[in-house]
Write a protein that holds these residues in place. Structure first.
Motif, PDB file in Angstrom:
ATOM      1  N   ILE A  19       0.705  -0.919  -0.122  1.00  0.00           N
ATOM      2  CA  ILE A  19       0.357  -0.022   0.141  1.00  0.00           C
ATOM      3  C   ILE A  19       0.833   1.109  -0.067  1.00  0.00           C
ATOM      4  CG2 ILE A  19      -1.694   1.356   1.093  1.00  0.00           C
ATOM      5  CD1 ILE A  19      -3.038  -1.278   1.760  1.00  0.00           C
ATOM      6  N   VAL A  20       1.974   1.068   0.336  1.00  0.00           N
ATOM      7  CA  VAL A  20       3.013   2.858   0.799  1.00  0.00           C
ATOM      8  C   VAL A  20       3.401   2.384  -0.297  1.00  0.00           C
ATOM      9  CG1 VAL A  20       4.813   3.784   1.426  1.00  0.00           C
ATOM     10  CG2 VAL A  20       3.049   2.609   2.854  1.00  0.00           C
ATOM     11  N   ALA A  21       4.022   1.523  -1.193  1.00  0.00           N
ATOM     12  CA  ALA A  21       4.540   1.528  -2.680  1.00  0.00           C
ATOM     13  C   ALA A  21       3.804   2.391  -3.351  1.00  0.00           C
ATOM     14  CB  ALA A  21       5.014   0.448  -2.952  1.00  0.00           C
ATOM     15  N   MET A  22       2.365   1.495  -3.481  1.00  0.00           N
ATOM     16  CA  MET A  22       1.529   2.076  -4.538  1.00  0.00           C
ATOM     17  C   MET A  22       0.828   3.860  -4.430  1.00  0.00           C
ATOM     18  SD  MET A  22      -1.091  -0.988  -4.618  1.00  0.00           S
ATOM     19  CE  MET A  22      -2.501  -0.183  -5.656  1.00  0.00           C
ATOM     20  N   SER A  23       1.256   3.870  -2.981  1.00  0.00           N
ATOM     21  CA  SER A  23       0.755   5.677  -3.191  1.00  0.00           C
ATOM     22  C   SER A  23       1.636   6.741  -2.515  1.00  0.00           C
ATOM     23  CB  SER A  23       0.522   5.352  -1.062  1.00  0.00           C
ATOM     24  OG  SER A  23       0.011   4.554  -0.570  1.00  0.00           O
ATOM     25  N   ILE A  24       3.360   6.335  -2.527  1.00  0.00           N
ATOM     26  CA  ILE A  24       3.837   7.152  -3.208  1.00  0.00           C
ATOM     27  C   ILE A  24       4.211   7.420  -4.439  1.00  0.00           C
ATOM     28  CG2 ILE A  24       6.423   7.414  -3.703  1.00  0.00           C
ATOM     29  CD1 ILE A  24       7.070   4.987  -1.268  1.00  0.00           C
ATOM     30  N   ARG A  25       4.305   8.439  -4.761  1.00  0.00           N
ATOM     31  CA  ARG A  25       4.246  10.155  -5.695  1.00  0.00           C
ATOM     32  C   ARG A  25       5.641  10.832  -5.961  1.00  0.00           C
ATOM     33  NH1 ARG A  25       0.631   6.318  -6.438  1.00  0.00           N
ATOM     34  NH2 ARG A  25      -1.050   6.048  -7.733  1.00  0.00           N
ATOM     35  N   VAL A  26       6.054  10.442  -7.023  1.00  0.00           N
ATOM     36  CA  VAL A  26       7.423  11.142  -7.753  1.00  0.00           C
ATOM     37  C   VAL A  26       7.301  12.509  -8.746  1.00  0.00           C
ATOM     38  CG1 VAL A  26       9.397  11.763  -7.837  1.00  0.00           C
ATOM     39  CG2 VAL A  26       9.034  10.609  -6.491  1.00  0.00           C
ATOM     40  N   LEU A  27       6.923  13.914  -8.556  1.00  0.00           N
ATOM     41  CA  LEU A  27       6.069  14.475  -9.181  1.00  0.00           C
ATOM     42  C   LEU A  27       7.690  15.908  -9.413  1.00  0.00           C
ATOM     43  CD1 LEU A  27       2.950  16.025  -7.864  1.00  0.00           C
ATOM     44  CD2 LEU A  27       3.718  14.865  -9.944  1.00  0.00           C
ATOM     45  N   LEU A  28       8.527  15.777 -10.208  1.00  0.00           N
ATOM     46  CA  LEU A  28       9.414  17.045 -11.115  1.00  0.00           C
ATOM     47  C   LEU A  28       8.575  18.015 -11.013  1.00  0.00           C
ATOM     48  CD1 LEU A  28       9.940  14.097 -14.405  1.00  0.00           C
ATOM     49  CD2 LEU A  28      10.935  14.414 -11.918  1.00  0.00           C
ATOM     50  N   GLU A  29       9.675  18.642 -11.049  1.00  0.00           N
ATOM     51  CA  GLU A  29       9.410  19.996 -10.845  1.00  0.00           C
ATOM     52  C   GLU A  29       8.970  20.854 -11.714  1.00  0.00           C
ATOM     53  OE1 GLU A  29      10.406  23.879  -8.551  1.00  0.00           O
ATOM     54  OE2 GLU A  29      11.491  22.174  -8.156  1.00  0.00           O
ATOM     55  N   TYR A  30       9.124  20.243 -13.108  1.00  0.00           N
ATOM     56  CA  TYR A  30       7.563  21.455 -13.807  1.00  0.00           C
ATOM     57  C   TYR A  30       6.055  20.624 -13.897  1.00  0.00           C
ATOM     58  CZ  TYR A  30       9.324  17.810 -16.811  1.00  0.00           C
ATOM     59  OH  TYR A  30       9.524  16.534 -17.255  1.00  0.00           O
ATOM     60  N   GLU A  31       6.332  19.775 -12.605  1.00  0.00           N
ATOM     61  CA  GLU A  31       4.229  18.770 -12.675  1.00  0.00           C
ATOM     62  C   GLU A  31       4.019  19.533 -11.518  1.00  0.00           C
ATOM     63  OE1 GLU A  31       5.368  15.183 -14.893  1.00  0.00           O
ATOM     64  OE2 GLU A  31       5.969  14.812 -13.254  1.00  0.00           O
ATOM     65  N   ARG A  32       2.636  19.384 -11.468  1.00  0.00           N
ATOM     66  CA  ARG A  32       0.975  19.763 -10.017  1.00  0.00           C
ATOM     67  C   ARG A  32       1.039  18.135 -10.614  1.00  0.00           C
ATOM     68  NH1 ARG A  32       5.638  21.963  -9.807  1.00  0.00           N
ATOM     69  NH2 ARG A  32       5.524  24.102  -8.802  1.00  0.00           N
ATOM     70  N   GLY A  33       0.363  17.389  -9.577  1.00  0.00           N
ATOM     71  CA  GLY A  33      -0.468  17.087  -8.909  1.00  0.00           C
ATOM     72  C   GLY A  33      -1.711  17.233  -7.972  1.00  0.00           C
ATOM     73  N   VAL A  34      -3.016  17.310  -8.667  1.00  0.00           N
ATOM     74  CA  VAL A  34      -3.902  17.441  -9.040  1.00  0.00           C
ATOM     75  C   VAL A  34      -4.493  16.218  -7.517  1.00  0.00           C
ATOM     76  CG1 VAL A  34      -6.548  18.564  -9.630  1.00  0.00           C
ATOM     77  CG2 VAL A  34      -4.667  19.071 -10.671  1.00  0.00           C
ATOM     78  N   VAL A  35      -5.581  16.424  -6.672  1.00  0.00           N
ATOM     79  CA  VAL A  35      -5.711  15.382  -5.350  1.00  0.00           C
ATOM     80  C   VAL A  35      -6.969  15.398  -5.429  1.00  0.00           C
ATOM     81  CG1 VAL A  35      -4.766  13.771  -4.048  1.00  0.00           C
ATOM     82  CG2 VAL A  35      -3.330  15.009  -4.874  1.00  0.00           C
ATOM     83  N   PHE A  36      -7.514  14.636  -4.878  1.00  0.00           N
ATOM     84  CA  PHE A  36      -8.675  14.240  -5.015  1.00  0.00           C
ATOM     85  C   PHE A  36      -8.915  13.386  -4.022  1.00  0.00           C
ATOM     86  CE2 PHE A  36      -9.099  15.560  -9.215  1.00  0.00           C
ATOM     87  CZ  PHE A  36      -9.549  17.173  -9.663  1.00  0.00           C
ATOM     88  N   THR A  37     -10.119  13.518  -3.155  1.00  0.00           N
ATOM     89  CA  THR A  37     -10.317  12.357  -1.734  1.00  0.00           C
ATOM     90  C   THR A  37     -11.602  12.107  -2.073  1.00  0.00           C
ATOM     91  OG1 THR A  37      -8.420  13.588  -0.062  1.00  0.00           O
ATOM     92  CG2 THR A  37     -10.431  12.123   0.866  1.00  0.00           C
ATOM     93  N   PRO A  47       6.290  20.124  -6.083  1.00  0.00           N
ATOM     94  CA  PRO A  47       6.832  19.091  -6.370  1.00  0.00           C
ATOM     95  C   PRO A  47       7.602  18.454  -5.142  1.00  0.00           C
ATOM     96  CG  PRO A  47       8.107  21.096  -7.096  1.00  0.00           C
ATOM     97  CD  PRO A  47       7.190  21.834  -6.424  1.00  0.00           C
ATOM     98  N   GLY A  48       7.814  17.156  -5.715  1.00  0.00           N
ATOM     99  CA  GLY A  48       8.504  16.260  -5.098  1.00  0.00           C
ATOM    100  C   GLY A  48       7.751  15.367  -5.157  1.00  0.00           C
ATOM    101  N   LEU A  49       8.246  14.411  -3.805  1.00  0.00           N
ATOM    102  CA  LEU A  49       7.271  12.801  -3.289  1.00  0.00           C
ATOM    103  C   LEU A  49       6.293  13.197  -2.750  1.00  0.00           C
ATOM    104  CD1 LEU A  49       8.022  10.202  -2.379  1.00  0.00           C
ATOM    105  CD2 LEU A  49       8.863  10.978  -0.461  1.00  0.00           C
TER     106      LEU A  49
END
Length: 251
Positions: A19-37, A47-49
């Motif tokens: 579960i932890v492995a599937m939860s990890i995401r790494v975003l590069l400097e030019y990327e953003r993640g829009v997270v929905f719960t 960016p980052g982990l």
């Protein structure tokens, strides 16, 4: 029993590690993640982990770099009823990842369709001569309209460049004939202006010689000098008018 106990102990640990492995995401400097719960917007991360809980949360990755959109050729009727095919290239980037994901479905496709319709609309408002001579103005008009309409999506259109304006063969020949006629017209005007200036100078020279008879004699001498320098078997000597007056009988 011990083997069963070991497997019973390792199974939860392996599940947690997975579960932890599937939860990890790494975003590069030019990327953003829009997270929905659970379907609701939580935050824009990176960016980052970052950690995204499987099943409960979902992340949409957004690239913030400038994108190059090649607008396919569009058939356009100009204001003077000339059929042309125009294509362009659009440079844009995402400024607000949240609005780019929430406000529009597939913002890249939406920007492409909007660019096509805007290109046809703007180009169709101009005549053919304006398309060919004022390309920078057309670029600025398309860029301004696109930027205004995509602002609600969190997108910035930075530049638009028209690549090709294609005409059919008949129109190309007509434009070539028009250009040739324009060049001939200008050449005739230049010749006429030269003749006018030469005539004005000759009139001025005649007036000066009429007021100064000695200048006419100098002109005679200059003409004789030119004739003597040429290889001619016949030389005509001008006779001054004053000498003719002396030969006339006195009354």
């Amino acid at each position: 029993m011990q083997t069963i106990e070991i497997f019973a102990w390792l199974l939860p640990v392996a599940a947690i590690v997975a579960i932890v492995a599937m939860s990890i995401r790494v975003l590069l400097e030019y990327e953003r993640g829009v997270v929905f719960t659970l379907g609701r917007l939580q935050a824009v991360k990176g960016p980052g982990l970052i950690l995204v809980i499987p099943v409960v949360q979902r992340m949409v990755r957004v690239d913030l770099r400038t994108r190059v959109l090649d607008v396919p050729p569009q058939d356009v009727i100009s204001r003077d009823n000339v059929s042309v095919r125009v294509n362009a290239v659009v440079y844009y980037r995402v400024l607000d990842p949240e609005r780019a994901i929430i406000q529009v479905e597939a913002f890249d496709q939406a920007t492409s369709q909007l660019a096509q319709t805007t290109l046809r609309s703007v180009v169709g408002q101009h005549e053919l001569d304006q398309m060919l001579a004022e390309r920078d103005r057309l670029n600025a008009d398309v860029q301004r309209i696109l930027d205004e309409q995509t602002d609600a999506w969190g997108i910035k259109v930075s530049n638009v460049e028209l690549k090709h304006i294609d005409l059919d063969e008949k129109m190309v020949r007509a434009i070539a004939r028009q250009a040739e006629a324009e060049r001939l017209r200008r050449a005739k005007i230049i010749d006429a202006e030269g003749e006018l200036q030469a005539a004005e100078k000759l009139v001025q020279a005649g007036d000066i010689m009429a007021r100064n008879p000695q200048s006419m004699q100098l002109r005679y001498l200059g003409t004789l000098s030119n004739i003597a320098g040429e290889k001619s078997s016949t030389i005509v000597f001008p006779l001054p008018v004053d000498m003719l007056n002396l030969l006339r009988p006195k009354e």
